[in-house]
Scaffold this motif. Structure first.
Motif, short mmCIF file in Angstrom:
data_model
loop_
_atom_site.label_atom_id
_atom_site.label_comp_id
_atom_site.label_asym_id
_atom_site.label_seq_id
_atom_site.Cartn_x
_atom_site.Cartn_y
_atom_site.Cartn_z
N ASP A 413 23.56 21.55 -62.83
CA ASP A 413 24.37 22.18 -61.79
C ASP A 413 23.57 23.33 -61.19
O ASP A 413 23.32 24.33 -61.87
CB ASP A 413 25.68 22.68 -62.40
N SER A 415 24.52 25.38 -58.98
CA SER A 415 25.36 26.56 -58.75
C SER A 415 25.33 27.49 -59.96
O SER A 415 25.28 28.70 -59.82
CB SER A 415 26.80 26.13 -58.44
N THR A 416 25.38 26.90 -61.14
CA THR A 416 25.39 27.71 -62.37
C THR A 416 24.03 27.77 -63.03
O THR A 416 23.85 28.48 -64.02
CB THR A 416 26.40 27.14 -63.37
N ALA A 420 24.69 20.19 -66.88
CA ALA A 420 26.05 19.78 -66.51
C ALA A 420 26.28 18.35 -66.97
O ALA A 420 26.08 17.40 -66.21
CB ALA A 420 26.25 19.91 -65.00
N GLU A 445 26.48 16.41 -54.09
CA GLU A 445 27.56 17.40 -54.03
C GLU A 445 28.89 16.77 -54.38
O GLU A 445 29.25 15.70 -53.86
CB GLU A 445 27.62 18.01 -52.63
N ASP A 447 32.98 18.27 -55.55
CA ASP A 447 33.91 19.36 -55.90
C ASP A 447 33.27 20.73 -55.71
O ASP A 447 33.48 21.64 -56.53
CB ASP A 447 34.40 19.20 -57.35
N ARG A 449 30.23 21.55 -56.06
CA ARG A 449 29.08 21.79 -56.94
C ARG A 449 27.91 20.93 -56.49
O ARG A 449 28.08 19.86 -55.92
CB ARG A 449 29.45 21.48 -58.39
N ARG A 450 26.68 21.41 -56.76
CA ARG A 450 25.47 20.71 -56.37
C ARG A 450 24.71 20.29 -57.62
O ARG A 450 24.27 21.11 -58.41
CB ARG A 450 24.60 21.61 -55.48
N PHE A 451 24.57 18.96 -57.78
CA PHE A 451 23.95 18.42 -58.99
C PHE A 451 22.59 17.81 -58.68
O PHE A 451 22.39 17.19 -57.62
CB PHE A 451 24.84 17.33 -59.60
#
Length: 573
Positions: A413, A415-416, A420, A445, A447, A449-451
């Motif tokens: 992820d 974003s974090t 993930a 992408e 929800d 979030r970018r994976f």
């Protein structure tokens, strides 16, 4: 930062020291190179130096180390240190350290290290923390050698399961297992079981199927597993919680038939009962061989998790490993994967065997498709939608709820900035995230979030199958630095459309990414009980035309480790 300084920054022994101090320490150390099989030290040698490993692999070996035999008690890689405890204690070496591959290290004399530790008390603090961590792992290993007391309680409708299940459990484990005589009293069974378990034996004892008996035995043994097959039997288990007589770990419940499961709705939300398996009834009071095998592995703590690593076309090696496990009779209970490993893991979770997965991969990723998927433009590869189409087709738009065994698809992820693991939703979406390789495809992408591809942080997701419930794990690492100068046997087939191949910016970028992940891949794979690291000849990430060679390499590596797996668990149908 200088190279040597960077290497020390990788070491927990020197954690917390400033960059300037690390630079000074690095300047006092001497670079060393050890050939495979060369000793850093032997049993009885004076403790007159220590080493910080900067590359390669070192085995720490107990008794018999001078001849290269004895138990391996430690495996050290980049960032690890060895010899420092002996230096501080001032006693001769009690074990040996041997380079297993070409190994580089930074060496510091004993007197210099003692003086350094006196100037930098943080080093001694770090040593204590490392020793405490090692001691904790040793205690866990010691605990794992102790047996368990497992109480089984069968309701009348499924009483016939007892003998087949005990027989299957006995076959599932190489460790000793005994079922106590049913004529023993409750107190006698508990005392006898505790005594036998202390010798490393799994002890099965019986409990009556009633709330009072179950509550009593739950406080005396390690685990309680209850089997019910009717609405009334399941409902009666609810009384166990209403009596408030249980504590500690929940009582595990196995339900036979949909009818039995429907009665769990009457259990209180905070019930101490936990359903671990729903089994279909197969004639009278029996269950399928698949369910029987799973329960046998659960009782003996031999449920198998398989973690499949990243590696592009090298992922065909996973099929060689899977083929060996299938032919040996092992069932996979949990599976996880990163990148190409996530695709193979998904097919396994959907019930496909090695041959079926091989066919699916070759059809989905033939030469023309691979060319189209990875066709370059200024912004990256242009085949994103073709990849999406292939993943949707091969998974038939199914979701994680449709898998036959628990599956984890590893991603990262952005974003974090953390791993993930994906365990829900459409499978094709999870696989798009798992194959969104940086520099090739845009992040996936969902929800908000970018994976991206899990290879960035977790190239081999061993921890995922452990989190899901696996007792024993096999990892497959495709990014090992153990490369062959050439493929064995005949020359490999030529790549199709050779004019489009190397050198190219994309190939170079991904080759560098592979190299940067070697240490992480080795470290994550090493969490497993059995590590399979295939050796490949010259190749790169998109050499799908070498599928047969990759698969053969995986098969050969798995066969070499099969005896280690057999020492931990036996196949049960």
């Amino acid at each position: 930062m200088a190279v040597d300084q960077i290497e020390l920054a990788h070491s927990p022994l020197f954690a917390g020291l400033s960059a300037a101090r690390l630079s000074e320490i690095a300047g006092e150390m001497t670079a060393r190179l050890f050939e495979p099989g060369e000793h850093l030290y032997c049993v009885g040698d004076p403790s007159d130096r220590m080493w910080a490993i900067t590359g390669g692999l070192v085995h720490v070996i107990a008794a018999g180390a001078r001849q290269g035999s004895g138990e391996v008690v430690g495996r050290l890689r980049r960032g690890d240190t060895c010899g420092e405890v002996g230096v501080i204690v001032g006693e001769p070496r009690t074990e040996a350290a041997i380079a297993r591959t070409s190994t580089s290290a930074m060496e510091l004399g004993g007197a210099e290290f003692v003086e350094l530790a006196a100037r930098e008390p943080r080093i001694l603090t770090n040593m204590v923390r490392l020793m405490r961590s090692d001691l904790s792992r040793a205690h866990q290993q010691l605990d794992s050698r102790r047996g368990e007391q497992v109480a089984l309680a069968f309701a009348d409708s499924v009483a016939g399961m007892r003998l087949p299940l005990i027989s299957a459990a006995t076959r599932a484990t190489p460790r000793p297992l005994t079922a106590l005589d049913r004529e023993l009293s409750f107190a006698g069974s508990v005392v006898t079981a505790d005594h036998i378990a202390s010798d490393g034996v799994t002890v099965i004892l019986d409990s009556e199927f009633d709330p009072a008996s179950l509550a009593a035995v739950a406080g005396e043994v390690d685990r309680v597993i209850v089997f019910a097959g009717t609405v009334s039997e399941t409902a009666r288990l609810g009384e166990l919680h209403r009596d408030g007589a249980t504590h500690g770990d929940p009582i595990e419940v196995v339900l036979v038939g949909d009818e039995a499961f429907s009665a769990t709705r009457a259990w209180r939300a905070d019930s101490s009962l936990r359903v671990i398996r729903r089994c279909a009834r197969v004639g009278g009071d029996q269950i399928s061989g698949t369910d029987l095998g799973w329960l046998a592995r659960h009782i003996t703590r031999t449920k198998l998790g398989l973690a499949l690593g990243a590696g592009g076309a090298k992922g065909f090696a996973h099929l060689g490993v899977l083929d060996v496990l299938e032919r040996a009779g092992y069932a996979i209970d949990y599976v996880s994967g990163s990148s190409i490993g996530a695709i193979v893991a998904t097919y396994i979770a959907l019930g496909m065997d090695a041959a079926a997965i091989d066919g699916a991969l070759r059809q989905a990723f033939d030469a023309a498709t691979v060319d189209a998927i990875f066709k370059r433009s200024l912004g990256g590869a242009t085949g994103f939608y073709l990849l999406e189409q292939r993943l949707r087709e091969t998974t038939c738009d199914r979701t994680f709820d449709d898998t036959l065994i628990p599956l984890t698809v590893m991603t990262v992820d952005l974003s974090t900035r953390s791993p993930a693991p994906l365990r829900e939703g459409p499978l094709w979406q999870a696989l798009l995230a798992a194959t969104a390789l940086a520099g090739v495809f845009r992040p996936y992408e969902r929800d908000g979030r970018r994976f991206v591809d899990g290879m960035a942080l977790v190239p081999v997701p061993t921890g995922a199958v452990l989190d899901d419930g696996a007792d024993l794990t096999v990892s497959v690492n495709l990014l090992s630095d153990n490369m062959l100068d050439r493929w064995p046997g005949e020359a490999p087939p030529a790549a199709p459309s050779e004019s489009r191949r190397r050198p190219g910016m994309l190939d170079t970028l991904l080759e560098v990414m592979d190299l940067s992940q070697v240490d992480d891949s080795v470290r994550h794979a090493a969490l497993a009980d059995v590590v399979v690291s295939p050796c490949f000849g010259p190749c790169d990430w998109r050499d799908f035309h070498l599928a047969d060679l990759f698969r053969a390499a995986g098969q050969q590596a798995a066969e070499a480790e099969l005896s280690q797996l057999r020492a931990l668990a036996r196949p049960v149908a």
